[in-house]
Design an enzyme around this catalytic site. Structure first.
Site, PDB file in Angstrom:
ATOM      1  N   GLU A  79     -16.058   6.433   5.493  1.00  0.00           N
ATOM      2  CA  GLU A  79     -15.318   5.750   6.556  1.00  0.00           C
ATOM      3  C   GLU A  79     -15.312   6.662   7.770  1.00  0.00           C
ATOM      4  O   GLU A  79     -15.942   7.721   7.757  1.00  0.00           O
ATOM      5  CB  GLU A  79     -13.888   5.439   6.096  1.00  0.00           C
ATOM      6  CG  GLU A  79     -13.086   6.667   5.672  1.00  0.00           C
ATOM      7  CD  GLU A  79     -11.677   6.332   5.171  1.00  0.00           C
ATOM      8  OE1 GLU A  79     -11.222   5.199   5.321  1.00  0.00           O
ATOM      9  OE2 GLU A  79     -11.041   7.259   4.627  1.00  0.00           O
ATOM     10  N   LYS A 117      -2.707   6.763   1.110  1.00  0.00           N
ATOM     11  CA  LYS A 117      -2.484   7.098   2.520  1.00  0.00           C
ATOM     12  C   LYS A 117      -1.412   8.189   2.572  1.00  0.00           C
ATOM     13  O   LYS A 117      -0.236   7.921   2.803  1.00  0.00           O
ATOM     14  CB  LYS A 117      -2.067   5.851   3.289  1.00  0.00           C
ATOM     15  CG  LYS A 117      -2.430   5.939   4.747  1.00  0.00           C
ATOM     16  CD  LYS A 117      -2.479   4.585   5.384  1.00  0.00           C
ATOM     17  CE  LYS A 117      -2.396   4.670   6.883  1.00  0.00           C
ATOM     18  NZ  LYS A 117      -3.398   5.533   7.500  1.00  0.00           N
ATOM     19  N   ARG A 144       0.838  -1.215   0.000  1.00  0.00           N
ATOM     20  CA  ARG A 144       0.000   0.000   0.000  1.00  0.00           C
ATOM     21  C   ARG A 144       0.867   1.258   0.000  1.00  0.00           C
ATOM     22  O   ARG A 144       0.557   2.235  -0.694  1.00  0.00           O
ATOM     23  CB  ARG A 144      -0.954  -0.006   1.192  1.00  0.00           C
ATOM     24  CG  ARG A 144      -2.011   1.077   1.099  1.00  0.00           C
ATOM     25  CD  ARG A 144      -3.087   0.929   2.146  1.00  0.00           C
ATOM     26  NE  ARG A 144      -2.573   1.099   3.495  1.00  0.00           N
ATOM     27  CZ  ARG A 144      -3.289   0.882   4.604  1.00  0.00           C
ATOM     28  NH1 ARG A 144      -4.535   0.488   4.520  1.00  0.00           N
ATOM     29  NH2 ARG A 144      -2.755   1.052   5.788  1.00  0.00           N
TER      30      ARG A 144
HETATM   31  N1  PXG Z   1      -9.227   4.848   7.103  1.00  0.00           N
HETATM   32  C1  PXG Z   1      -8.310   5.806   7.329  1.00  0.00           C
HETATM   33  C2  PXG Z   1      -8.575   7.181   6.868  1.00  0.00           C
HETATM   34  C3  PXG Z   1      -7.109   5.484   7.986  1.00  0.00           C
HETATM   35  O1  PXG Z   1      -6.189   6.428   8.209  1.00  0.00           O
HETATM   36  C4  PXG Z   1      -7.898   3.199   8.190  1.00  0.00           C
HETATM   37  C5  PXG Z   1      -9.047   3.572   7.507  1.00  0.00           C
HETATM   38  C6  PXG Z   1      -7.730   1.760   8.594  1.00  0.00           C
HETATM   39  O2  PXG Z   1      -6.779   1.120   7.780  1.00  0.00           O
HETATM   40  P1  PXG Z   1      -5.849  -0.056   8.331  1.00  0.00           P
HETATM   41  O3  PXG Z   1      -4.973  -0.386   7.180  1.00  0.00           O
HETATM   42  O4  PXG Z   1      -5.086   0.496   9.504  1.00  0.00           O
HETATM   43  O5  PXG Z   1      -6.732  -1.150   8.723  1.00  0.00           O
HETATM   44  C7  PXG Z   1      -6.889   4.162   8.409  1.00  0.00           C
HETATM   45  C8  PXG Z   1      -5.604   3.823   9.084  1.00  0.00           C
HETATM   46  C9  PXG Z   1      -4.887   6.990  14.388  1.00  0.00           C
HETATM   47  C10 PXG Z   1      -4.421   6.546  13.046  1.00  0.00           C
HETATM   48  O6  PXG Z   1      -4.074   7.596  15.096  1.00  0.00           O
HETATM   49  C11 PXG Z   1      -5.188   5.695  12.292  1.00  0.00           C
HETATM   50  C12 PXG Z   1      -4.756   5.280  11.031  1.00  0.00           C
HETATM   51  C13 PXG Z   1      -3.581   5.734  10.576  1.00  0.00           C
HETATM   52  C14 PXG Z   1      -2.849   6.622  11.340  1.00  0.00           C
HETATM   53  C15 PXG Z   1      -3.252   7.029  12.580  1.00  0.00           C
HETATM   54  O7  PXG Z   1      -6.036   6.709  14.743  1.00  0.00           O
HETATM   55  N2  PXG Z   1      -5.580   4.401  10.373  1.00  0.00           N
END
Ligand code: PXG
Length: 295
Positions: free
Chosen positions: A182, A149, A50
């Site tokens: 989301e 991301k 990713r």
């Molecule tokens: N949506 C968004 C916008 C994200 O940033 C997810 C979904 C979940 O994806 P994963 O791959 O982790 O299952 C993310 C990722 C925080 C934090 O501090 C959260 C993310 C990244 C950085 C910080 O809550 N989540």
């Protein structure tokens, strides 16, 4: 704490980037949040894929290849004894001048931070999250595609501010058409009549690594395919169950939205089963980083 910064391990005090780094000046860069469980890195290659896709999409050349990146991550885990922790992998556009032009930044900056993870408090997993709908719309895929991301998280931060100011746990973000995209840092799922639904990436959802894991678990333990469909707020209000997924949060129940209770206001059985299965899975797979330890 030892932080990997451009090829060297440095102390927290020394881990600094320039004020001319375009990651700071413009949020120009990409990142990943990755977990370790019991001395293994969870879904490492999925996160690296990713990251590579996000970097490619913004025309950012990663400073090292996959093999070197992998080894730098594993070494960061070793040096920080990160048996159960969190890795923040950040690649910025690097040093440049006070102008947007990324082509004037000769080399990307690579940062790997190994940290302790702070989950939601345990009570949240028993009680469930209270959500609001953010007024702030999720970025349009035609402007800043949420599938990348990137380091540009102001869209999410503005929605998070709304949740905090409303005294709630998290915010649901809608896209320009009014469909659920989301939450601010997590994907969203609903369960209704034994079926599972989550918004498609085209609705403005990140293709979350945890989201993919949950799809696998639903298939294995419920014999169902998660359906990627557009969801409205009404679909959430009338769901049997709702839960969020993310690397930091794992699988966490959500029990209300905008003052309407979801599924009787309590975490449902399906969500609780998925939470358990997820915990079991994280403890049996991953890339081991401690020397002499087998997978
Ligand atoms: N949506 C968004 C916008 C994200 O940033 C997810 C979904 C979940 O994806 P994963 O791959 O982790 O299952 C993310 C990722 C925080 C934090 O501090 C959260 C993310 C990244 C950085 C910080 O809550 N989540």
């Amino acid at each position: 704490m030892k932080i990997f910064l451009d090829g060297k391990f440095v102390s927290e005090n020394e881990a600094k980037v320039s004020v001319f780094d375009h990651g700071l000046l413009y949020g120009d860069g990409v990142f990943e949040g990755i977990r370790t469980y019991d001395g293994r890195v969870f879904r490492l290659d999925e996160h690296l894929s990713r990251l590579e896709q996000s970097a490619n999409s913004i025309l950012l050349k990663l400073p090292v290849g996959r093999k070197e990146m992998r080894e730098a991550i594993l070494e960061t885990c070793r040096r920080n004894h990160l048996r159960n922790g969190y890795i923040r992998l950040v690649v910025t556009r690097g040093l440049g001048s006070l102008g947007l032009n990324p082509f004037q930044c000769p080399k990307a900056t690579l940062i790997i931070i190994g940290a302790k993870i702070s989950l939601y408090p345990a009570g949240v997993y028993r009680r469930g999250l209270d959500l609001i709908t953010a007024v702030t719309q999720r970025n349009s895929p035609r402007s800043l595609n949420p599938a990348m991301k990137s380091l540009n998280y102001l869209n999410n931060i503005l929605a998070k501010i709304e949740a905090v100011q409303a005294g709630k746990d998290e915010a649901v973000m809608l896209n320009a058409e009014g469909y659920v995209a989301e939450c601010t840092g997590d994907n969203l799922f609903v369960v209704k009549g034994g079926s599972f639904y989550t918004p498609p990436v085209s609705a403005g959802a990140l293709q979350g690594i945890t989201r993919e894991v949950v799809k696998e678990l639903v298939k294995e333990h419920f014999g169902r395919m998660v359906q990627e469909v557009n969801l409205t707020r009404h679909d959430l209000f009338s769901a049997d169950e709702c839960f969020l997924t993310g690397t930091a949060a794992e699988v966490v129940p959500a029990v209300s939205l905008d003052g309407r209770s979801i599924g009787g206001g309590k975490p449902g059985d399906t969500t609780r089963k998925l939470m358990k299965k997820f915990a079991l899975l994280t403890r049996r797979e991953g890339v081991p980083f401690e020397k002499g330890r087998k997978a």
